[in-house]
Design a protein around this motif. Sequence first.
Motif, short mmCIF file in Angstrom:
data_model
loop_
_atom_site.label_atom_id
_atom_site.label_comp_id
_atom_site.label_asym_id
_atom_site.label_seq_id
_atom_site.Cartn_x
_atom_site.Cartn_y
_atom_site.Cartn_z
N PRO A 1 -28.60 -6.92 -28.28
CA PRO A 1 -29.79 -6.38 -27.62
C PRO A 1 -30.01 -6.93 -26.22
O PRO A 1 -30.69 -6.32 -25.40
CB PRO A 1 -30.93 -6.78 -28.56
N GLY A 2 -29.44 -8.10 -25.91
CA GLY A 2 -29.65 -8.69 -24.60
C GLY A 2 -28.64 -8.27 -23.55
O GLY A 2 -28.76 -8.64 -22.38
N TYR A 3 -27.67 -7.47 -23.94
CA TYR A 3 -26.64 -7.04 -23.00
C TYR A 3 -27.19 -5.93 -22.11
O TYR A 3 -27.68 -4.90 -22.60
CB TYR A 3 -25.41 -6.54 -23.77
N THR A 4 -27.13 -6.13 -20.78
CA THR A 4 -27.71 -5.17 -19.84
C THR A 4 -26.76 -4.91 -18.67
O THR A 4 -26.87 -5.53 -17.61
CB THR A 4 -29.05 -5.67 -19.29
N PRO A 5 -25.81 -4.00 -18.82
CA PRO A 5 -24.91 -3.68 -17.71
C PRO A 5 -25.65 -2.95 -16.59
O PRO A 5 -26.62 -2.24 -16.84
CB PRO A 5 -23.88 -2.76 -18.37
N THR A 6 -25.17 -3.13 -15.37
CA THR A 6 -25.79 -2.45 -14.23
C THR A 6 -25.10 -1.13 -13.90
O THR A 6 -25.71 -0.25 -13.28
CB THR A 6 -25.76 -3.35 -12.99
N SER A 7 -23.84 -0.98 -14.32
CA SER A 7 -23.10 0.26 -14.04
C SER A 7 -22.17 0.55 -15.22
O SER A 7 -21.57 -0.36 -15.78
CB SER A 7 -22.30 0.14 -12.75
N ILE A 8 -22.08 1.84 -15.58
CA ILE A 8 -21.31 2.25 -16.75
C ILE A 8 -20.49 3.49 -16.43
O ILE A 8 -20.99 4.42 -15.78
CB ILE A 8 -22.24 2.59 -17.94
N VAL A 9 -19.26 3.52 -16.90
CA VAL A 9 -18.46 4.73 -16.89
C VAL A 9 -18.13 5.07 -18.34
O VAL A 9 -17.58 4.25 -19.07
CB VAL A 9 -17.16 4.59 -16.08
N ASP A 10 -18.50 6.29 -18.75
CA ASP A 10 -18.17 6.79 -20.08
C ASP A 10 -16.84 7.51 -19.97
O ASP A 10 -16.76 8.64 -19.48
CB ASP A 10 -19.28 7.72 -20.58
N LEU A 11 -15.79 6.85 -20.42
CA LEU A 11 -14.43 7.35 -20.27
C LEU A 11 -14.12 8.36 -21.37
O LEU A 11 -14.09 8.02 -22.55
CB LEU A 11 -13.43 6.19 -20.35
N GLY A 12 -13.88 9.61 -21.00
CA GLY A 12 -13.67 10.65 -22.00
C GLY A 12 -14.97 11.00 -22.69
O GLY A 12 -15.10 10.91 -23.90
#
Length: 276
Positions: free
Chosen positions: A37-48
């Motif tokens: 629950p504490g993981y907070t990415p700032t940028s994400i790419v959804d691959l496929g």
Amino acid sequence: MSSQMRPGSTDWSPDQYLLFRNARNRPIHDLLTFLGPGYTPTSIVDLGCGPGTSTEILASRFPTATLVGVDSSPSMLAKARTLLPNTPFAPADLRTYHPPKGTSLLFSNAVFHWLRAADRIPTITRLLRTQTPNSGGVLAFQVPANRDEPSHVAMREAAAAPGPWRAHFAALPAAQRPDLDAVESDVEFYDALKPLCSTVEVWTTVYTHVLEDHDGIVEWVKGSGLQPFLNALPEEGGVREGFLAEYRRRLEEGYGRAADGRVLLRYPRRFVVAFR
């Protein structure tokens, strides 16, 4: 790089895939639960990203992150844009795609198994190298590990069985054969990724999907592993229907019924979370 192809075409069928949307979404939630629950990415790419269901879950879980989805299927991208009109989606082949350097989270749900074995690890490690070392970047993915399950063994056996469909499969070049290569074992994934990472976690979860009957298995795999087989066969002349009948017959041999008449589809999936 998507995971479901429309019969008789070179594209994929979002509607067929979405017949089992909730069940197909379970591994996405499980993968994200592992990150905590504490993981907070700032940028994400959804691959496929497929029809955008995984992207939608990512957007809900990480509302402040910059998010983009990529896929090789025009029909999947069109469906995804309908689902999330304010999220950018772009065409991409994962074998050559370069995500923005330093992306916090590279996420992939049921995609890498579509690559041939010779391309799979090189593609994954190349994507991983786009993340800055010791930056907290994460590559998280899951792939079905069901090549040896009755549902998939029956595909190959039916394709090789006597019938008008066999010549169509035999005529395909090796690179276009419809059966998928086995995914790597836990240790093979670990050994390939650990030299690039601070930590690599690998595990396999076996899901059991309760379906009404053997036709339910057929409908499930029509949206995934069976599609390349169907795509290799002509629509006319009853060839495809004959192959499906042979496939269903073999499913009946491979899957017994529960006491209430339903059929339980066993579905192993391999999970990998690599911390750059």
